[in-house]
Design an enzyme around this catalytic site. Structure first.
Site, PDB file in Angstrom:
ATOM      1  N   CYS A 136       0.874  10.886 -10.329  1.00  0.00           N
ATOM      2  CA  CYS A 136       1.687  10.132  -9.373  1.00  0.00           C
ATOM      3  C   CYS A 136       2.629   9.189 -10.106  1.00  0.00           C
ATOM      4  O   CYS A 136       2.234   8.084 -10.502  1.00  0.00           O
ATOM      5  CB  CYS A 136       0.783   9.353  -8.420  1.00  0.00           C
ATOM      6  SG  CYS A 136       1.719   8.373  -7.239  1.00  0.00           S
ATOM      7  N   CYS A 139       3.152   5.821  -8.390  1.00  0.00           N
ATOM      8  CA  CYS A 139       2.071   4.841  -8.544  1.00  0.00           C
ATOM      9  C   CYS A 139       2.042   4.262  -9.961  1.00  0.00           C
ATOM     10  O   CYS A 139       1.805   3.078 -10.139  1.00  0.00           O
ATOM     11  CB  CYS A 139       0.696   5.459  -8.299  1.00  0.00           C
ATOM     12  SG  CYS A 139       0.627   6.694  -7.036  1.00  0.00           S
ATOM     13  N   ASP A 140       2.229   5.101 -10.951  1.00  0.00           N
ATOM     14  CA  ASP A 140       1.967   4.684 -12.336  1.00  0.00           C
ATOM     15  C   ASP A 140       3.210   4.584 -13.210  1.00  0.00           C
ATOM     16  O   ASP A 140       3.125   4.178 -14.364  1.00  0.00           O
ATOM     17  CB  ASP A 140       1.001   5.695 -12.991  1.00  0.00           C
ATOM     18  CG  ASP A 140      -0.280   5.847 -12.187  1.00  0.00           C
ATOM     19  OD1 ASP A 140      -0.750   4.822 -11.659  1.00  0.00           O
ATOM     20  OD2 ASP A 140      -0.800   6.964 -12.076  1.00  0.00           O
TER      21      ASP A 140
END
Ligand code: NDP
Length: 308
Positions: A136, A139-140
């Site tokens: 992701c 997200c990261d």
């Protein structure tokens, strides 16, 4: 005894909950420490430009917050827990979380799907998973400012993640295993026109390497089998999804791994309705998930009316 329980917290779940609100449903939105927490996959995406009603587009997390607020406003009771077991006991259902057992007369299943990963040497837990490798980018990705990263995949997720990372990373490599793409043509054009994105075709991931964190990957050319090393500190998989059905333990009939549904969104077990990505391997859009949630809920209301 609950009249109806909704399991999940994406567009399918919140829409279904809204449509069964008259029965005061309990909605299990998932643990915060689960792989995908409350709000589902849309909370890990950025721009949503094709959800009706938002002429200027919206953001995935904002859309989910709005749907959750609307469901809560309608009287839906939220439980921030993951259901770890679902069983049919006689004519009713028993659900278990880590802490508690619940009973319900009808179930709407909307647990969605989770991002797939590639398992080759170097990509597992204890190797470079979460030490440079993730599924992701949204997200990261912030951890890779001005670094070189690679995205694997040829669908819309890969385009979206590559475009997202092009604003953070110094250089983005999009790696796809074949010359053709599944992604929307406009996104593909946008990607090809982005200066710091380079498309590498046709390559498959062979292995991931580094020291305490990822430093490079080895790819294999799908046509020639020639290996090629690429220095990257970040690697993101965008290769599709698998439905979240593990906790069902084979309770429901499946097709291609997804829960099999009838036209009214009923499943192989009377009283369980399924909607959204857990049962849809074709369309997988926020709006199709929401509409299937509506259908499942209307069928569930009809089912409940026959029990009374
Ligand atoms: P897709 O299934 O569309 O694409 C997956 C990609 O990963 C394919 O290109 C596939 O290659 C590749 N792939 C699969 N397995 C492997 C493997 N083992 N090794 C290498 N490559 C692999 O998934 P997406 O997550 O991209 O999209 C899912 C759905 O969500 C789609 O319907 C999409 O339209 C939608 N979506 C919509 C968005 C939007 O509208 N804003 C944003 C993101 C997703 P191959 O093509 O060779 O099979």
């Amino acid at each position: 005894m609950q009249k109806v329980v909704v399991i999940g917290s994406g567009p399918a779940a919140y829409t279904a909950a809204l449509y069964v609100a008259e029965h005061k449903p309990l909605l299990f939105e998932g643990d915060y420490d689960a792989e995908i927490g409350p709000g589902g996959q849309l909370t890990t995406t950025t721009d949503v430009d094709n959800y009706p009603g938002y002429p200027n587009g919206t953001k995935g997390p904002e859309l989910m917050d709005a749907m959750r607020d609307q469901a809560e406003e309608a009287g839906v009771r939220m439980v921030t827990r993951s259901v770890i077991k679902l069983e049919k006991i006689g004519d009713t259902f028993q659900l278990k979380t880590k802490e508690q057992t619940y009973e319900a007369r009808a179930i709407i299943l909307a647990t969605g799907a989770a991002a797939k990963r590639l398992y080759v040497p170097g990509t597992r837990e204890g190797e470079y998973w979460q030490k440079g490798i993730s599924a992701c980018a949204v997200c990261d990705g912030f951890a890779f400012k001005d670094k070189r990263v690679a995205i694997i995949g040829g669908g819309d997720s890969a385009m979206e993640e590559a475009l997202y990372m092009s604003k953070i990373a110094s250089r983005v490599f999009l790696i796809h295993r074949r010359p053709g793409f599944r992604a929307r043509q406009d996104k593909l054009e946008q990607l090809k026109g982005t200066e710091n994105i380079e498309v590498l075709l046709p390559y498959q991931l062979e292995s991931a390497h580094g020291n305490d964190r990822l430093t490079h990957i080895r790819m294999i050319n799908s046509d020639t089998s020639e290996p090629r090393d690429l220095e990257v500190e970040g690697l993101f998989f965008a290769i599709g999804h698998v439905p979240n059905v593990g906790f069902l333990d084979g309770l429901l009939e499946q097709e291609n791994g997804y829960v099999k549904t009838k036209p009214d969104m009923g499943t192989s077990v009377n009283g369980i309705f399924a909607c959204g990505d857990v049962q849809d391997y074709r369309f997988r859009q926020a709006v199709t998930a929401a509409s299937s949630g509506c259908m499942a809920a209307l069928s569930c209301v009809k089912y409940l009316s026959k029990l009374d």
